[in-house]
Design an enzyme around this catalytic site. Structure first.
Site, PDB file in Angstrom:
ATOM      1  CB  CYS A 169      85.497   9.159  20.291  1.00 30.60           C
ATOM      2  SG  CYS A 169      84.805   8.854  21.913  1.00 30.60           S
ATOM      3  CE1 TYR A 170      82.945   4.865  23.721  1.00 30.29           C
ATOM      4  CE2 TYR A 170      81.800   6.962  23.956  1.00 30.29           C
ATOM      5  CZ  TYR A 170      82.606   5.973  24.485  1.00 30.29           C
ATOM      6  OH  TYR A 170      83.102   6.095  25.751  1.00 30.29           O
TER       7      TYR A 170
ATOM      8  CE  LYS B  42      78.600   7.992  29.800  1.00 27.00           C
ATOM      9  NZ  LYS B  42      79.145   9.114  30.586  1.00 27.00           N
TER      10      LYS B  42
ATOM     11  CG  ASP C 244      89.259  16.340  21.297  1.00 21.02           C
ATOM     12  OD1 ASP C 244      89.426  15.332  20.583  1.00 21.02           O
ATOM     13  OD2 ASP C 244      88.383  16.407  22.175  1.00 21.02           O
TER      14      ASP C 244
ATOM     15  CG  ASP D 185      81.397  14.245  22.956  1.00 20.37           C
ATOM     16  OD1 ASP D 185      80.335  13.875  22.460  1.00 20.37           O
ATOM     17  OD2 ASP D 185      81.631  14.170  24.189  1.00 20.37           O
TER      18      ASP D 185
ATOM     19  CG  ASP E 270      81.877  10.832  22.574  1.00 21.28           C
ATOM     20  OD1 ASP E 270      82.388  11.311  21.537  1.00 21.28           O
ATOM     21  OD2 ASP E 270      82.478  10.762  23.663  1.00 21.28           O
TER      22      ASP E 270
ATOM     23  CG  HIS F  32      83.428   1.853  28.226  1.00 23.72           C
ATOM     24  ND1 HIS F  32      84.317   2.053  27.185  1.00 23.72           N
ATOM     25  CD2 HIS F  32      83.294   3.047  28.851  1.00 23.72           C
ATOM     26  CE1 HIS F  32      84.707   3.320  27.187  1.00 23.72           C
ATOM     27  NE2 HIS F  32      84.094   3.939  28.175  1.00 23.72           N
TER      28      HIS F  32
ATOM     29  CG  HIS G 207      86.281  13.546  20.273  1.00 25.90           C
ATOM     30  ND1 HIS G 207      86.782  14.015  21.463  1.00 25.90           N
ATOM     31  CD2 HIS G 207      85.316  12.640  20.587  1.00 25.90           C
ATOM     32  CE1 HIS G 207      86.127  13.428  22.461  1.00 25.90           C
ATOM     33  NE2 HIS G 207      85.229  12.586  21.956  1.00 25.90           N
TER      34      HIS G 207
ATOM     35  NE  ARG H 112      80.187   4.396  30.670  1.00 30.19           N
ATOM     36  CZ  ARG H 112      80.206   5.063  31.823  1.00 30.19           C
ATOM     37  NH1 ARG H 112      79.473   4.665  32.832  1.00 30.19           N
ATOM     38  NH2 ARG H 112      80.947   6.144  31.949  1.00 30.19           N
TER      39      ARG H 112
HETATM   40 ZN    ZN Z   1      84.404  10.889  22.950  1.00 26.35          ZN
END
Ligand code: ZN
Lengths: 347, 452
Positions: B289-290, B284, B389, B382, B287, B239, B392, B281
């Protein structure tokens, strides 16, 4: 100040006779708080009463009830959970009841760390008898969201700490069937390759490597290999079985290199899909581990090279990197690095 | 202008199902694939707008809306609505997400506000050490990390000296489990996040010693999975968030060479997909934030390449026995060292010169962040269709900074215009990727904590 709209029949603590002896403790936010939250009245009041019993360390049944209300408002408050566990222990509460409470709150907040930690605490205290229920519960959560990280971690902890391995391989199989069920709207028949998803690989790897009932990775390798190859051939664009295949030989690259089926599956896929990066990438790894390519394989790779023919002293591994730099532009820097850092034993 | 050119990967990608007509049957759609296709379509629509417009228009579309972001962030710092009650046990995190974002944007903070932040955090500090999620809450490792990073970000002598390091050290020791790993709080959960937040805080405050480090590397090693990435706990799935935490921890305790770095690198390189952003992952969805969690791992790996190279040539990473012996050597090494030396790992790491180019597509990542995650009214999200938010916002900006500076051979050196997507004014402050604080602020705190 607004009051809760969906909870109009709630009686404030200040008007409940059983709480009349408690003086609520307001939050000490200071004169100019930053990130201040405009709490709703019911939230603020509940937390004021919580602070009062927490500071007094009152481990009573009314305190337990208070934590229930506080947790329902904000299941992320680890201090409330921590105190609740102290109260549960002091009152010697039947933990089966506590588990029922967690059942319903977890279904509504499946991604909350505290809830899963609390569940683990309960299961640990109940011991092996809790295994079935815990496995059943995670199954229900995973039916909603097959990728829920906490649920998988919990499930694996249960298996390792409490047992229940007997049915776990059946559960793997069931995951596939569930996937078919989910897709029945499109009137689909069983498609192994696509159903073979990340969740499936992950749980399968866990069971194969850790179950005391199976003979470990080495004993299962042959059957796993043919299974994985089948999945790859059904959908070569699915990364999961490719990574699973490499995982089967983790720390045992000599065996990987000597297993003809592995290079054969790469070759088979490349004949259909010339630019499959997973096949090229696995071949590259094989060559780096010392794999000796057949003439057929060399021919296929050379044919993939679109530009001018290679100088004859070029390594096959280097050719593959060059192809990957073109067909996989997102990772061209990575492949260029691989090309300039090939181990000396690579062909 | 080259830097404003958009990036469009070829049709062959690891994420799109790319049904092959030569196979005897058409692949069928599963939930995973269907969701993936929906996201790809939305992202393609957005990138489609870049085609056929002038370079100038493209540059404008990729502009970082600095003023709007600062406005959104400052508003949150001063007031949050009732729905934020779910983050009532994460308020130091809110401080960090907001203030680190503001620092990345290079925006100064007035003294009064700075004092308010310090005052608030002091109310979250436990009298026996560590910081809780709000005033009066139990001390927690994650909120301790957030509070310490916030104070480092404020950067003043007052802010730095407000941290009670003796008590904090005692708190960290209390959170250490017999396995070597850390618990989040008293009787709390053990995982890789807890290990990272404990080690990061100890390192930046110059209180890291053998006692804290002991066996934590063994725990992280047990979390590296067959895929190459790192899981939250042994047996779980690789992850992005945990991989960052695990790798950063191993570097900070000087044991990164015990990990199988080439498989880690391979796993993380494959997490950047056709949408140009990162997924957390395998299989998935992308996103924002990654951008930091995975982008940060790749930035760390860029500096570790000589170690990867060494592993490749000796090719002995995977053997259990070699790990055991490395472990012994390390332990004795550490035992002989003063505590100051261990804390200096973070300092010498960032000083390392790198000859390597970035290991991921830095322009593509900036494109995802600016066009798909950026909210024009301020803040980041995201992915398209989600709401903005502070979490993020923080990690999209951190990832943006990492990708802008990835071509620099020395930490913090100004990148060439070609390394920055959109107008050059998009350039953020550089960060220290092991702690995720702005580099200047790190240097100030390093100097402060080295002399006291
Ligand atoms: Zn995220």
């Amino acid at each position: 100040m607004s009051s809760s709209s969906d909870d109009d029949d709630r009686i404030p603590f200040s008007r409940r006779p059983e709480w009349s002896d408690v003086r609520p403790v307001p939050q000490d936010d200071g004169p100019h708080p930053v990130v201040p939250i405009a709490y709703r009245d019911d939230f603020r009041e509940t937390m004021d009463y919580f602070r009062a019993v927490y500071l007094a360390d009152e481990r009573s049944s009314r305190a337990l009830y208070l934590t229930t209300e506080a947790i329902e408002m904000n299941p992320g408050n680890y201090t409330v959970w921590h105190f609740r566990r102290l109260v549960l222990e002091a009152l010697n509460v039947d933990l089966h009841e506590e588990r029922d409470f967690i059942d319903q709150i977890a279904m509504r907040n499946p991604k909350n760390y505290q809830i899963w930690h609390h569940r683990r605490w309960i299961a640990e205290k109940l011991g092996p008898e809790a295994a079935d229920k815990e496995l059943e519960f995670t199954k229900r959560v995973l039916a909603y969201d097959a990728k829920n990280y906490h649920a998988w971690s919990h499930r694996q902890w249960v298996l390792q700490s409490l047992g229940g391995w007997e049915k776990e391989l059946d559960y793997c199989q069931k995951l596939l069937e569930d996937d078919i069920f989910n897709n029945s709207a499109w009137n689909q028949t069983f498609d192994f390759g696509l159903s073979y998803n990340q969740e499936y690989s992950k749980v399968r790897y866990f069971v194969i490597t850790r179950s005391p009932l199976l003979g470990g990775l080495q004993a299962m390798r042959d059957s796993e290999l043919s299974y994985t190859i089948e999945a790859i051939l059904a959908n070569p664009q699915n990364e999961s079985p490719w990574r699973y295949l490499q995982g089967l030989y983790k720390g045992d690259t000599d065996v990987l290199v000597s297993e003809n089926q592995v290079s054969e599956v790469c070759l088979k896929v490349l004949k259909i899909d010339h630019s499959c990066i997973f096949a090229l990438s696995l071949l590259l790894d094989l060559l780096c581990y010392g794999f000796q390519p057949s003439d057929e394989l060399k021919g296929v790779i050379e044919a993939l090279r679109k530009s001018e023919p290679a100088s004859s002293d070029d390594k096959l591994a280097s050719t593959i990197c060059s192809i990957l730099e073109i067909v996989d532009p997102m990772r061209s820097n990575y492949w260029a690095w691989r090309r300039s850092n090939l181990p000396s034993k690579a062909c | 202008m080259e830097s404003s050119a958009s990036f469009s990967p070829s049709s062959c990608s690891p994420r799109s199902p790319n049904p092959n007509p030569n196979l005897d049957q058409q692949p069928r759609l599963t939930i995973t694939l269907l969701e993936q296709l929906k996201v790809e379509q939305k992202v393609a629509e957005i990138y489609g707008l870049l085609n056929g417009v002038s370079a100038h228009a493209r540059s404008l579309m990729s502009e970082l809306r600095r003023d709007k972001h600062v406005e959104f962030l400052m508003r949150g710092l001063k007031q949050l609505g009732p729905s934020y009650h779910v983050l009532d046990a994460n308020r130091p995190w809110l401080c960090y997400w907001i203030l680190h974002s503001i620092a990345l944007l290079g925006e100064p903070l007035d003294t009064e506000l700075e004092n308010d932040v310090m005052d608030f955090l002091s109310r979250c500090e436990d009298e026996d050490g560590g910081y809780g999620g709000g005033p009066g809450q139990l001390p927690h490792l994650a909120t301790t990390y957030a509070a310490v990073n916030t104070l480092v970000t404020l950067g003043s002598e007052n802010a730095l000296s407000s941290i009670n390091r003796d008590n904090l050290y005692k708190f960290l020791l209390r959170m250490k489990d017999s396995s070597g790993a850390f618990r989040m709080h008293d009787a709390g959960e053990i995982d890789v996040r807890a290990c990272y937040t404990a080690i990061s805080v100890a390192s930046i405050l110059n209180i890291l010693d053998y006692e804290l480090v002991k066996d934590v590397g063994n725990y992280i090693l047990r979390c590296q999975t067959y895929e190459g990435g790192i899981a939250g706990e042994p047996g779980s799935e690789a992850h992005g968030g945990y991989t960052f935490c695990g790798l950063a921890t191993m570097i900070l305790i000087n044991e990164a060479d015990r990990l199988d770095l080439s498989s880690l690198l391979d796993w993380v390189a494959f997490r950047q997909g056709v949408e140009c952003g990162f997924q957390g992952r395998t299989n998935k969805l992308v996103d924002g934030c990654y951008s930091f969690w995975q982008g940060g791992v790749l930035a760390l790996m860029q500096k570790l390449l000589p170690v990867v190279d060494k592993q490749l040539t000796s090719s002995s990473v995977s053997g259990e026995s070699s790990l055991g012996s490395t472990c012994n050597i390390k332990s004795s090494d550490l035992a002989g060292q003063g505590s100051g030396k261990l804390s200096d790992v973070g300092f010498s790491f960032i000083k390392r010169h790198t000859e390597s180019v970035p290991l991921f597509h830095t322009i593509a990542l900036q494109q995802y962040i600016l066009l798909c995650s950026q909210v024009l009214e301020g803040g980041f999200k995201d992915k398209p269709g989600k709401n903005r938010d502070f979490y993020h916002s923080c990690y999209c900006l951190s990832g943006l900074s990492v990708s802008q500076y990835s071509w620099s051979k020395d930490a913090g050196a100004s990148p060439l215009p070609t390394a920055v997507l959109g107008p050059y004014s998009n350039l953020l402050e550089p960060i220290h990727p092991l702690y995720n604080v702005v580099l200047d602020k790190y240097h100030m705190s390093h100097e402060f904590f080295s002399r006291s």
